[in-house]
Design an enzyme around this catalytic site. Structure first.
Site, PDB file in Angstrom:
ATOM      1  N   ASP A   1     -64.453  -3.775  -9.845  1.00 11.33           N
ATOM      2  CA  ASP A   1     -63.848  -4.821 -10.658  1.00 11.33           C
ATOM      3  C   ASP A   1     -62.546  -5.226  -9.950  1.00 11.33           C
ATOM      4  O   ASP A   1     -62.013  -4.464  -9.139  1.00 11.33           O
ATOM      5  CB  ASP A   1     -63.574  -4.277 -12.055  1.00 11.33           C
ATOM      6  CG  ASP A   1     -62.922  -5.309 -12.956  1.00 11.33           C
ATOM      7  OD1 ASP A   1     -63.281  -6.493 -12.852  1.00 11.33           O
ATOM      8  OD2 ASP A   1     -62.051  -4.925 -13.754  1.00 11.33           O
TER       9      ASP A   1
ATOM     10  N   ASP B   1     -62.323  -0.697 -15.000  1.00  3.91           N
ATOM     11  CA  ASP B   1     -61.425  -0.161 -16.030  1.00  3.91           C
ATOM     12  C   ASP B   1     -62.160   0.125 -17.330  1.00  3.91           C
ATOM     13  O   ASP B   1     -61.566   0.604 -18.288  1.00  3.91           O
ATOM     14  CB  ASP B   1     -60.262  -1.121 -16.279  1.00  3.91           C
ATOM     15  CG  ASP B   1     -60.726  -2.513 -16.701  1.00  3.91           C
ATOM     16  OD1 ASP B   1     -61.923  -2.667 -17.003  1.00  3.91           O
ATOM     17  OD2 ASP B   1     -59.896  -3.432 -16.730  1.00  3.91           O
TER      18      ASP B   1
ATOM     19  N   ASP C   1     -66.896  -3.632 -18.162  1.00  4.09           N
ATOM     20  CA  ASP C   1     -67.749  -3.059 -17.126  1.00  4.09           C
ATOM     21  C   ASP C   1     -68.645  -1.936 -17.644  1.00  4.09           C
ATOM     22  O   ASP C   1     -69.322  -1.283 -16.853  1.00  4.09           O
ATOM     23  CB  ASP C   1     -66.894  -2.510 -15.974  1.00  4.09           C
ATOM     24  CG  ASP C   1     -65.844  -3.502 -15.518  1.00  4.09           C
ATOM     25  OD1 ASP C   1     -66.194  -4.675 -15.367  1.00  4.09           O
ATOM     26  OD2 ASP C   1     -64.682  -3.109 -15.342  1.00  4.09           O
TER      27      ASP C   1
END
Length: 1103
Positions: A421, A790, A794
């Site tokens: 990410d 994080d 996700d």
């Protein structure tokens, strides 16, 4: 209630015609479930008259004299019989047609009778992790095939009068089983304590009264009252009134609290995933609730899911019933055990034939034959190969990385592509305001570096009001980006106290959520000005799928109302009136995005202040907006990111960025963290879906650097090398693609998807479900995929990846298999290094345990051939003192400090691994035969007494010489199979193992050269008087060590790979490697600056 058994397919829910043992779940495993029936309360049918047909079908299945409910439980989930569908379905299917508007019908609460009936239907609101009793665990553990084999072995040894050995193995087995039972039960209790949560909650009845009940009694449809001070939620619920500040770190790993707002009363079907910003989830901590009840405190929600059907229940279920790990190492371990079983079978036949010719009894014949099986197949092998994983897990925990799925540690060693990410992972979580570009009739104004310098107007009000920042104990709390944005304006946030009547009246009687007050004085000495406060009366939170958020604000006195919109520039521009969007919008956006700035667009429009602002629809607000301008924020790359990416690149691990940000910003960050090198090209993949005006299209466009001048220069530059194909021209390149193009590529150009994935490095504007889809598509190409994020958006990708790493301070997070407390991606190389170290250690231990069995197998065959065997304490000495101690400490060596370009093998049946085992076994056999025959050729050799067999022939010369050499071989093989370079630290770092090797060499040498009367007696060793012969045995062991060392060295440098030349070069089994080879030979890939359609596409296929 009574039970009746029935065979049901747990997935389809249909009663099956298969025999009871042939029903298969999604993992290919077969189950039989027991169907239960329960009598419903009287009057339930009258209640059902108010509900849907599906509910009525459920209980009218058996309408005789009683009303019966038919259901079964599978993995914690309840399946009920629906007569109209003719199948068992998850009970949650009864809620699938609920609409957002319909949920407001539950705001008045359920009657006690209706709640009781729903409880019978849905069951108790519990995530109950079963904790089995020690007796049941013992029964299940003992039924493990390896423990059954152990019991068989102990029984056999006892009959054969190997009492000492049998007793020691029995004690060790009892200790092992006890530890195993304790650990299993401890893990179950830990998981149950994390999953099981019971508290008292307040619900509203249909009478209007509020009752305090146990959370176990909650059912879907209950109206839940959330107190102002918050609580840990025991269910999933849709928020109907008020706002809640929620800490979701337990589920997502995201430490930043999230503001939840009331569910829009729309006619669309309710889904907790699409309505995440209006849903509070089980297991999350509501920090504060406000604005939902009289007095301005608390909130009101309706329960939507309970038990294992909640978000937390789903995660706990994935831990309890994990998908089988498809890893070749574990599969090959079982295959190799079968090979050892075949060898044991051959040895059994050999011993039977040899001993059948003697005059021993049938009992001795059977015992001797079966004894070979207990030697050739090591029952401790599966436990031994997990030792490396246990050590690695312990080391990771010390470094702040927690693992809830230990078998995945070995998989870390095979990761070939790692996805990251962007925001908060590769870049800093916080952002700094870089400047504002305000829109006007003449286009964009000059850059204003400080928002406080903006003139009073809509742009400054939008920056101050368009957010979800809230106050907790007087301190602002919310998304770091929004906190920085509000801080940059100098405006202050205030929230109404108590029932907020004063604030409501100040702003025209509208219900006020927050008040934004401007500064009373400018920082510069340009005079003072007065400006009025603005009240936020409605919030539509940010949605990753929508790429925007909005608020409705009311001016002082309720004179006017404005809607403010903030989001991705492309999305905001599409919702604005075209005449308000500057003509240079695209060029300006490209320029600022290519500099790596995080760009947000803002817009506004007037709203009728006399309308019902509290219940205004989002769709009505977010349309026909007036474009206000752009906010640029600088998102710095974390200093560790570039170094980690370099490390992964050198280790031949691909790095991929998946972000929700603008594609040009993402490309810039990719360059700053060195995913894309200065000499590498970026090619944008642009795919469009089918529309009324156009057919689907696909185009590969070379990066233009963000300026028209650069584009013109690129157009004039020679393109011969591009026409030749970038592979042939030696030009390395990366694809960049956004979420819309990715969706169109998957839908309309699936034949191009694998080729794009091979070189795609930047995925921008990706929705959470697209991140998950991308991970799965990469896995289809046989990549081992890692994902680091994080945890917020996700979660799906983290769980879908082979190795998911969540950067979170929440140790108990179940968002992914691995959770790191480190706030940067430096944990990724560490995890890969530990994975490679663990995998190499597992290989070493496997080979060692296999060779240990083969060494002992060889010794027993040789000695049984001449009617003798090994003594009881000789077995004990080899198994416990030599092998077990070495196996325990062999895995203590830590990982190498550097990542090597090559990955360790994962197949035990690969030629180098299998070949080395075969060659070492041959040297073992030759060494023991040499010791045996050299002994029999000595002048002082005394033949065995052929009239007796086994231990009665002890001590003797053959036994002592074979035992001496085999004892050395156990130590030699421990040295040979313990690999270090390049994935582990050198051997001298494992001090305990090194010291143990020296002690073992000393002890065995002592037993060979100077055993003394005491040790000769207990080990039943023959007293050789010839010191030269004893030294010859030691020299033979040294020669064995030298030969094995040279063989292993040659295998390591790839000598056995020469044998592959005989069979010819075969294509790789991994699809991505085959595809890479095909693309390297294609002069037409990628087809630059050509517009492709699904009909004229050229396919590069591979099989």
């Amino acid at each position: 209630m009574y039970q009746q058994g029935s065979v049901v397919d747990p997935q389809s829910g249909l009663p099956s015609s298969y025999p009871p043992d042939s029903h298969m779940d999604s993992f290919g495993q077969q189950h039989v479930v027991e169907v239960l029936t329960e009598e419903m309360e009287a009057g339930s049918l009258d209640l059902l008259g108010q509900l849907d047909e599906d509910w009525r079908d459920t209980v009218q299945l058996h309408r005789e004299e009683k009303t019966l409910l038919r259901y079964y439980l599978y993995e914690g989930l309840r399946y009920v019989w629906l007569d109209r569908k003719g199948a068992f379905c998850r009970v949650s299917v009864l809620n699938e047609d609920w609409t957002c508007k319909g949920l407001y019908g539950f705001q008045n609460g359920l009657s006690p009778q209706e709640q009781s009936w729903r409880r019978s239907m849905f069951g108790a609101n519990l995530i109950d992790v079963p904790v089995k009793s020690y007796v049941r665990l013992l029964f299940e553990e003992v039924l493990n095939p390896f423990y059954i084999f152990q019991v068989f072995s102990i029984t056999l040894w006892s009959i054969d009068k190997y009492y000492y050995y049998a007793l020691c193995i029995f004690i060790i087995s009892v200790i092992s089983i006890s530890i195993s039972l304790y650990e299993i039960r401890k893990q179950s209790i830990t998981l149950r304590n994390m999953a099981r949560f019971i508290t008292n909650v307040t619900i509203r009845r249909d009478s209007g009264e509020e009752d305090c009940v146990s959370s176990e009694e909650l059912v879907p449809g209950d109206c839940l009252i959330i107190p102002q001070e918050g609580l840990v939620l025991p269910c999933d619920a849709a928020l109907l009134a008020g706002e809640c500040l929620v800490n979701e770190s337990m589920l997502t790993g995201e430490s930043v609290p999230v503001l939840k707002t009331p569910l829009p009363a729309a006619d669309r079907t309710y889904s907790s995933e699409t309505e995440r910003r209006h849903t509070v989830f089980c297991g999350t901590h509501i920090i504060q609730a406000k604005g939902g009840r009289p007095g301005g405190s608390g909130a009101v929600a309706v329960v939507t899911s309970t038990g294992f059907f909640t978000a937390k229940g789903n995660l706990v279920s994935s831990i309890l019933y994990p998908q089988p790990i498809n890893f070749r190492f574990y599969q090959d371990a079982m295959k190799f055990l079968l090979i050892l079983a075949v060898i044991a079978f051959i040895g059994t036949i050999y011993i039977f034939v040899i001993l059948f010719r003697t005059n021993i009894t049938w009992l001795q014949l059977i015992i001797r034959s079966l004894d070979v099986v207990t030697i050739a197949v090591p029952p401790a092998l599966p436990a031994a190969i997990t030792t490396g994983t246990i050590y690695a897990q312990s080391r990771l925990k010390k470094r702040g990385i927690f693992c809830i799925s230990p078998p995945r540690i070995n998989i870390c060693g095979k990761v070939s592509v790692f996805c990251f990410d962007k925001t908060g992972t590769l870049t800093e979580e916080g952002l700094d305001v870089w400047g504002v570009l305000e829109s006007g009739p003449a286009g964009f104004s000059e850059l204003v570096p400080d928002p406080t310098l903006l003139p009073p107007g809509d742009m400054r009000a939008a920056l101050a009001c368009c957010h979800t920042v809230t106050l907790l104990q007087g301190e602002p709390l919310g998304d770091p980006l929004e906190l920085k944005m509000v801080e940059s304006t100098g405006w202050t946030l205030q929230e109404p106290e108590g029932d907020g009547d004063a604030a409501h009246s100040t702003f025209g009687g509208h219900k006020v959520l927050a008040v934004m007050s401007p500064p009373t004085q400018r920082p510069q000495a340009q005079g003072t000005y007065s400006s009025e406060a603005v009240a936020i009366v409605k919030r539509f939170p940010f949605s990753s799928a929508l790429q925007r958020m909005s608020v409705v604000a009311v001016a002082h006195g309720g004179r006017s109302a404005l809607a403010f919109l903030k989001g991705s520039p492309e999305m905001v521009a599409s919702l604005c009136r075209p005449d308000t969007v500057p003509v240079q919008f695209s060029g300006t956006l490209r320029n600022v995005s290519s500099e790596g700035l995080r760009v947000l667009a803002l817009a506004c429009k007037p709203v009728d202040v006399n309308s019902d602002l509290l219940n205004i629809e989002r769709e009505a607000v977010e349309t026909e907006m007036q474009f206000l301008g752009l906010l640029m924020m600088k998102n710095l790359v974390k200093p560790e990111s570039a170094e980690v990416i370099d490390t992964l690149t050198l280790a031949h691990v691909r790095s991929v960025m998946i972000t929700g940000d603008n594609i040009l910003t993402a490309v810039n960050v990719a360059k700053n963290c060195r995913m894309v090198r200065p000499d590498e090209k970026v090619i944008f993949v642009i795919a469009t879906p089918h529309s009324a005006e156009s057919v689907p299209s696909l185009r590969f466009s070379v990066e233009d650097g963000g300026t028209a001048a650069a584009a013109a220069a690129a157009a004039q530059s020679p393109t011969n090398h591009i026409n030749q194909g970038l592979y042939q021209a030696g030009v390395d390149y990366h694809f960049a693609i956004n979420g819309k193009s990715f969706a169109a590529l998957c839908d309309h150009f699936p034949e191009y998807l694998p080729k794009v994935l091979m070189k795609a490095t930047v995925f921008a504007r990706m929705a959470p479900d697209q991140k998950t889809q991308l991970v799965k598509e990469l896995q289809k190409l046989n990549y081992r995929v890692g994902m680091c994020g994080d945890g917020a958006n996700d979660c799906g990708a983290l769980r879908a990846a082979d190795v998911g790493v969540s950067l979170s301070e929440a140790e108990a997070s179940v968002a992914s298999p691995f959770t790191s407390k480190t706030e940067n991606i430096s944990c990724v190389p560490l995890l890969i290094r530990e994975g490679r170290c663990s995998l190499v250690t597992s290989f070493s231990l496997f080979r060692y345990m296999a060779l240990y069995s083969l060494i002992q197998f060889c010794s027993v065959l040789i000695l049984n051939t001449v009617k003798t065997t090994m003594a009881d304490l000789q077995f004990l000495f080899c198994d416990l003192f030599l092998v077990t101690l070495l196996a325990i400490v062999m895995g203590r060596g830590g990982p190498s400090e550097e990542l090597h370009p090559c990955r360790p093998p994962a197949s035990l049946l690969a030629l180098p691994v299998f070949g080395s085992l075969f060659i070492h076994t041959c040297t073992v056999v030759l060494g023991q035969l040499a010791a045996f025959f050299i002994t029999t050729t000595q002048e002082w050799y005394i033949p065995l007494n052929s009239t007796v067999f086994g231990a009665e022939n002890l001590p003797n010369m053959e036994n002592t010489s074979v035992f001496a050499l085999s004892a050395y071989q156990y130590i030699i093989m421990a040295v040979i199979v313990t690999k270090s370079f390049p994935h582990k630290k050198p051997l001298y770092h494992n001090v305990i193992f090194l010291c143990l090797l020296l002690i073992h060499f000393a002890v065995v040498t002592f037993l060979v050269l100077y055993p003394g009367p005491f040790f000769r007696r207990i080990f039943k060793l023959y007293d050789f008087n010839d010191m030269n012969f004893k030294m010859l045995l030691v020299a033979m062991a040294a020669l064995n060590l030298l030969v094995c060392f040279v063989v292993e060295l040659l295998i390591d440098v790839g000598v056995l790979n020469c044998l592959r030349l005989l069979r010819g070069r075969r294509p790789s089994k991994k699809q991505y490697k085959r595809l890479k080879a095909l693309l390297s030979d294609s002069a037409s890939w990628p087809p630059l600056d050509e517009t492709l359609s699904p009909t004229n596409s050229t396919v590069i296929s591979f099989s």
